[in-house]
Design a protein around this motif. Structure first.
Motif, PDB file in Angstrom:
ATOM      1  N   ASP A 163      25.146 -13.433 -32.497  1.00  0.00           N
ATOM      2  CA  ASP A 163      24.256 -12.600 -31.697  1.00  0.00           C
ATOM      3  C   ASP A 163      24.881 -12.333 -30.328  1.00  0.00           C
ATOM      4  OD1 ASP A 163      22.431 -12.546 -33.699  1.00  0.00           O
ATOM      5  OD2 ASP A 163      21.192 -14.166 -32.907  1.00  0.00           O
TER       6      ASP A 163
ATOM      7  N   ILE B 298      25.694  -8.745 -27.264  1.00  0.00           N
ATOM      8  CA  ILE B 298      25.488  -7.330 -26.939  1.00  0.00           C
ATOM      9  C   ILE B 298      26.328  -6.444 -27.846  1.00  0.00           C
ATOM     10  CG2 ILE B 298      27.305  -7.287 -25.157  1.00  0.00           C
ATOM     11  CD1 ILE B 298      25.496  -5.345 -23.598  1.00  0.00           C
TER      12      ILE B 298
ATOM     13  N   LYS C 279      27.051  -7.079 -31.031  1.00  0.00           N
ATOM     14  CA  LYS C 279      26.370  -6.995 -32.323  1.00  0.00           C
ATOM     15  C   LYS C 279      25.181  -6.053 -32.248  1.00  0.00           C
ATOM     16  CE  LYS C 279      24.708  -9.897 -36.091  1.00  0.00           C
ATOM     17  NZ  LYS C 279      24.716 -11.277 -36.640  1.00  0.00           N
ATOM     18  N   GLU C 280      24.387  -6.142 -31.189  1.00  0.00           N
ATOM     19  CA  GLU C 280      23.240  -5.254 -31.023  1.00  0.00           C
ATOM     20  C   GLU C 280      23.701  -3.793 -30.919  1.00  0.00           C
ATOM     21  OE1 GLU C 280      19.998  -5.951 -31.216  1.00  0.00           O
ATOM     22  OE2 GLU C 280      20.619  -7.976 -31.770  1.00  0.00           O
ATOM     23  N   SER C 281      24.807  -3.569 -30.218  1.00  0.00           N
ATOM     24  CA  SER C 281      25.339  -2.210 -30.072  1.00  0.00           C
ATOM     25  C   SER C 281      25.794  -1.664 -31.414  1.00  0.00           C
ATOM     26  CB  SER C 281      26.506  -2.209 -29.072  1.00  0.00           C
ATOM     27  OG  SER C 281      26.075  -2.617 -27.794  1.00  0.00           O
TER      28      SER C 281
ATOM     29  N   ILE D 161      24.616  -2.477 -34.357  1.00  0.00           N
ATOM     30  CA  ILE D 161      23.415  -2.175 -35.154  1.00  0.00           C
ATOM     31  C   ILE D 161      22.854  -0.811 -34.770  1.00  0.00           C
ATOM     32  CG2 ILE D 161      21.017  -2.866 -35.557  1.00  0.00           C
ATOM     33  CD1 ILE D 161      22.009  -5.811 -35.269  1.00  0.00           C
TER      34      ILE D 161
END
Length: 277
Positions: A226, A228, A230-232, A234
């Protein structure tokens, strides 16, 4: 670090000492502290591992250069292009030296194809830089300049890769910037016309479909904890499936992943897909 990343890291240590041919899968698994079965869950063969290592290096190198050419102002573009090139060679010197000394027969057809594709991708990036820097002034000389720049990159890298000389990187880069500008502005005789390039040009796999890009993104997502990045990833995957974001938001998400060592190629592919310069 995933098991696959561990295998690649330890294998590179052995390859650098012994070469590709002299290094066995058993030696790699012993150094990793894993079983052969665990190795073959990550790689089908030693050849596939070698291709993955070269893939990893060339993806990072190509995406780093592309990022510089796309983002830097003209005033510092050429300097930062050469600086990034030689900094990357120096950072990965063991691997670069291994490629230079390894006999050609050690490389399979898949590897030759990948290296060819990366070379063509790099050439397109350099041509883009030439057009940005010199425009109409160098339109008849762009391919000659391309080969001169590639020659500078290859030849001068030998100073620290082969001869292991202490190099003043700043001075080297300034010297090559001066040489390149002189060639671009003073050369009047063109040797390489468009027709010759068309004869040697081959299709590349640098522009995969959205489905292929999504596959690359999903692999990154699975490999990352987890963060930033990984979130980006997604959000970027969702943008590929259902475009809703403003281009500035997409560019910001790409900036988030650009400098992560395992996301650089993904960022490169996405920049091409979204047409972000």
């Amino acid at each position: 670090m995933t098991k696959k990343q561990l295998i690649m890291e330890k294998a590179l240590e052995l390859f650098a000492k012994q070469g590709f041919e002299a290094t066995s899968v058993q030696q790699i698994t012993d150094l990793c502290g894993i079983s052969k079965g665990a190795f073959y869950l990550s790689f089908k063969s030693k050849d596939e591992l070698i291709v993955a290592l070269i893939d990893h290096f060339m993806r990072q190198f190509t995406s780093d250069i592309d990022f510089v050419v796309s983002e830097e102002d003209e005033e510092v573009l050429l300097y930062n292009f050469y600086y990034t090139t030689f900094h990357s060679f120096n950072k990965h010197s063991d691997f670069a030296k291994l490629l230079m000394k390894e006999p050609a027969q050690s490389f399979n057809e898949d590897l030759f194809s990948k290296l060819h594709n990366y070379n063509k991708s790099l050439e397109k990036v350099i041509l883009s830089m030439i057009e940005r820097l010199y425009g109409e002034q160098a339109i008849d000389m762009k391919y000659d300049l391309l080969f001169c720049i590639k020659g500078f990159m290859s030849t001068y890298s030998e100073l620290f890769l082969v001869y292991k000389l202490p190099i003043d990187l700043d001075l080297l880069v300034q010297s090559l910037v001066e040489k390149t500008n002189l060639l671009a502005k003073k050369t009047t005789i063109s040797f390489i016309p468009d027709e010759l390039i068309q004869l040697i040009d081959q299709p590349t796999n640098e522009d995969p479909s959205s489905e292929k890009v999504i596959e690359v993104i999903e692999k990154n997502i699975d490999d990352l904890e987890d963060s930033i990045e990984k979130e980006s990833l997604i959000l970027l995957k969702q943008e590929l499936l259902e475009p809703t974001l403003h281009p500035a938001v997409v560019k910001g998400l790409l900036t988030n992943i650009q400098h992560h060592p395992h996301c650089k190629w993904t960022a490169y592919l996405l920049r091409k897909h979204f047409g972000i310069k």
